[in-house]
Design an enzyme around this catalytic site. Structure first.
Site, PDB file in Angstrom:
ATOM      1  N   GLU A  69       8.957  94.957 -46.552  1.00  0.00           N
ATOM      2  CA  GLU A  69      10.141  94.566 -46.013  1.00  0.00           C
ATOM      3  C   GLU A  69      11.381  94.604 -46.754  1.00  0.00           C
ATOM      4  O   GLU A  69      12.538  94.743 -46.325  1.00  0.00           O
ATOM      5  CB  GLU A  69       9.891  93.125 -45.795  1.00  0.00           C
ATOM      6  N   GLN A 122       7.095 103.586 -46.188  1.00  0.00           N
ATOM      7  CA  GLN A 122       7.568 102.299 -45.916  1.00  0.00           C
ATOM      8  C   GLN A 122       9.032 101.979 -45.959  1.00  0.00           C
ATOM      9  O   GLN A 122       9.603 101.218 -45.013  1.00  0.00           O
ATOM     10  CB  GLN A 122       6.765 101.322 -46.690  1.00  0.00           C
ATOM     11  N   ILE A 154      -2.299  97.843 -41.281  1.00  0.00           N
ATOM     12  CA  ILE A 154      -1.331  97.765 -40.033  1.00  0.00           C
ATOM     13  C   ILE A 154      -0.760  99.184 -39.998  1.00  0.00           C
ATOM     14  O   ILE A 154       0.441  98.959 -39.199  1.00  0.00           O
ATOM     15  CB  ILE A 154      -0.667  96.415 -39.924  1.00  0.00           C
TER      16      ILE A 154
HETATM   17 MO1  MOS Z   1       5.523  90.750 -41.745  1.00  0.00          MO
HETATM   18  S1  MOS Z   1       7.122  89.848 -40.708  1.00  0.00           S
HETATM   19  O1  MOS Z   1       5.304  89.542 -42.888  1.00  0.00           O
HETATM   20  O2  MOS Z   1       4.461  91.088 -40.821  1.00  0.00           O
END
Ligand code: MOS
Length: 704
Positions: A669, A602, A471
């Protein structure tokens, strides 16, 4: 063999394709006889469609068909075990409008411009229109557990107990030092540069769907249920994603519309969601209100912690933001209560946004921790060190690998925290008031199921295939590195195939878990292929591998999480109302780092996003129409390059062997978690204003 490639800062192997414009994103695909679809969105948020006038638009040049409830063909509501979807109701399911922008019709034309023009001429009349329930303006002080159920009783807010131990109320009453505050995080909208898009093709039997998705396998499973065809009749393709941030994890209604239209027309249908529609129909991070009560002994020992969260949900979903995710295990205390409740709004369904749950949750609890440190007159780093738990008190199991204390101490050292003078506004540099703040953070680590196939070719090249996605985070490169590590084959001789449901099923790109998930499957596959090579000189030998999920395990033996600490300096100039985040020092404990460059990338991206969460981002809904009113990139304020702080990123790099043999937990994250509370604490240190409702707008600092 040369030195290990694991951990090295190798550049992404798909980089040249991206910078040369060769990488094909979903909307870059063009199929023969393709037509364009543009959806029509409701102009109200609460009411009913009385009539739909389509003849005018239907007669316009190039318009092929206008789909609505009566002619779209049958669609099924997927059962929960089909897979993940937030707005499960298929489009055009009934006449009821539940949020502004809800799709009511779909115009298909020969060109995008003709479809856009046609969509403007579809006339919708509404009845039973009432004021939308967009945002009950609960003042923070009234958001208590009981208020949540009393004030919002008509909306059926049900309070769920997430975690409980000891007697938090009794311990709170008996403690000498306590704080009781409510924190609010606003609705935020995902704004990846790439718009959501679907290109659907149907050949009478097989659906081929090019989708902007973070999860091809889930997308196939859900779409097969909605379309009412076997899974093998649906193929999902996604080779490159212009980011998703959670907004592209699960299918949305536009994808169903494109597939259903392609089925009716027997022509490929392309549908690209507009930026405005991105604010209406494809999820958002929901508004949260969180009451935090903490108490301590005078030496800083945490005696109780209560964290009670309420989050907005749509009218047809039960979206639980899970704000209390990190609360039960992060700090040690014998008395704890974590609860969650949802309130119904006339808004589109919320969805996961980078660091769902823990990120807004940590804004509340880490801000409260800073307030507790002030009440105790103890340094906030020291207070956190004092309450380090020996084990996970929630599940009563040991931590697999927890180096939070080192994140705190190393971060403090790199930042120069010992120079901090605690008095408000006491630090100045070049005529500017400085504020120093810090916060801790944590994020889950786990594996999803994964299967992989590796081929070794006689010409010395290799191929790894897995139905996961990249992604934008570097998964192509990580997969190649794993094969390179085991075989010694150079990265440029390894082909990585992903983003296609015809490949062995791989994990969703969610929760920062792809890396941890693919390691067992890929290593097993490549070792099997190497073994086959020993006994065969065939042009191609191959191996397969499988990794099992740990996510959602009922009785885990270890508590597996990543940790970090964020140290922030803000500069404040009240004379010109200018607030800047000058620098951030972050130390991250995310297990073994597979690729230093991409991991850093990231974390840096997440830090920049954290500045946006703290200072800028919020979606405003018009209370009359229910429309998101800042639904464009001019009015939805985000961090720009000029707002980005200097960033100092350090990885501790302790392998977590409980999760996989390389000890990688995955990175993403965790970089966002803790940033907003660290900034809020730094702002308090500079200005004396404690902002408990994000974002920290300048006005809030001047109103003092
Ligand atoms: Mo992340 S909010 O698990 O793409």
């Amino acid at each position: 063999m040369s030195a290990s490639i694991i951990g090295q800062a190798v550049p992404r192997i798909d980089g040249p394709l991206k910078v040369s414009g060769t990488a094909k994103y979903t909307s870059d695909h063009h199929l023969e006889h393709m037509v364009y679809a543009v959806p029509v969105g409701a102009a109200i948020a609460n009411g009913r469609i009385a009539a739909l006038e389509t003849e005018t638009a239907r007669a316009m040049p190039g318009v092929i068909e206008i789909f609505h409830r009566g002619n779209l063909g049958s669609l099924h509501k997927p059962s929960p075990d089909a897979g993940m979807i937030d707005e499960a109701r298929p489009p055009f399911h009934d006449d009821v409008i539940r949020y502004y922008g809800q799709y009511v019709a779909l115009v298909v034309a020969e060109t995008f411009e003709q479809a856009t023009e046609g969509a403007k001429h579809v006339k919708v009349t509404y009845e039973d229109v009432t004021t939308p329930n967009v945002n009950l303006d609960l003042t923070p002080s009234t958001v208590t557990l009981s208020a949540a159920s009393e004030v919002e009783a008509p909306l059926d807010a049900k309070v769920n107990e997430v975690s409980k131990r000891g007697d938090a109320e009794k311990a709170f009453e008996a403690s000498p030092i306590k704080i009781d505050q409510t924190y609010v995080t606003p609705a935020e909208t995902h704004n990846p540069i790439e718009l959501h898009a679907s290109l659907a093709q149907y050949d009478g039997e097989l659906f081929t769907l090019y989708e902007t998705t973070q999860a091809v396998v889930n997308h196939r499973n859900v779409m097969s249920a909605i379309l009412g065809v076997p899974r093998e009749n649906v193929r999902i393709i996604m080779k490159y994603l212009g980011s998703g941030f959670g907004g592209k994890l699960w299918p949305w209604t536009h994808g169903t519309l494109a597939a259903a239209a392609a089925r009716q027309l027997k022509r490929p249908v392309k549908l690209v969601v507009t930026r405005k529609q991105m604010f209406e129909t494809v999820g958002h991070r929901c508004r949260t209100q969180q009451r935090v009560r903490m108490s301590a002994e005078k030496d800083g020992t945490l005696t109780s912690l209560r964290h009670e969260a309420v989050n907005d949900a749509g009218m047809l979903d039960e979206y639980d933001e899970n704000c209390g995710e990190a609360t039960p295990y992060f700090y040690g205390t014998d008395n704890l209560l974590v609860t969650a409740a949802q309130t119904k709004r006339n808004i589109g369904s919320p969805t996961a946004m980078r660091g769902p749950g823990a990120v807004p949750g940590l804004f509340a609890t880490e801000s409260a921790y800073d307030e507790l440190a002030l009440a105790l007159d103890i340094d906030p780093v020291q207070l956190r060190l004092r309450n380090e738990p020996e084990r996970d008190q929630d599940l009563n199991i040991p931590f697999s690998s927890r180096h939070y204390k080192e994140c705190l101490t190393l971060g403090a050292e790199r930042f120069g925290w010992s120079e901090r003078t605690p008095a408000i506004g006491s630090m100045r540099k070049d005529g500017i008031t400085l504020g120093w703040g810090m916060a801790g953070c944590s994020w889950l680590a786990a594996r999803f199921d994964a299967e992989a196939r590796v081929e070794l070719h006689a010409d010395g090249t290799a191929k790894v295939a897995i139905g996961t996605q990249d992604i934008g985070t570097g998964t192509y490169t990580v997969l190649a590195q794993l094969v390179a590590e085991e075989t010694g084959i150079a990265l440029d001789r390894i082909v990585v195939e992903l983003g296609d449901t015809l490949l062995p099923p791989g994990p969703i790109s969610g929760g920062s878990m792809v890396t941890a998930s693919v390691i067992p499957a890929v290593l097993q596959a490549v070792r099997e292929a190497k073994k086959a090579r020993k006994t065969s000189s065939a042009p191609v030998v191959s191996g397969t591998g499988k990794g099992k999920r740990t996510f959602g395990q009922e009785h885990p033996k270890f508590s597996v999480h990543s940790y970090g600490a964020q140290f922030v300096e803000v500069g404040w100039q009240p004379e010109i109302a200018r607030l800047r985040v000058n620098r951030v020092v972050t130390v991250i404990d995310a297990g073994r780092i597979i690729n230093q460059r991409m991991a850093r990338n990231q974390i840096e991206g997440a830090l920049v996003m954290g500045v946006g969460m703290a200072l800028f981002e919020q979606t405003h809904y018009d209370p009359r129409s229910g429309a998101p009113i800042n639904s464009n990139l001019a009015d939805y304020v985000m961090t720009t390059h000029a707002d980005a702080p200097h960033m100092d990123v350090t990885f501790l790099d302790y392998p977590d062997k409980e999760l996989n043999e390389l000890g990688a937990r995955g990175v993403g994250e965790i970089g966002l978690a803790g940033v907003a509370p660290a900034i809020a604490s730094a702002v308090h240190h500079a200005t004396g204003v404690r902002v408990r409702e994000l974002p920290i707008e300048i006005e809030k600092l001047l109103s003092r």
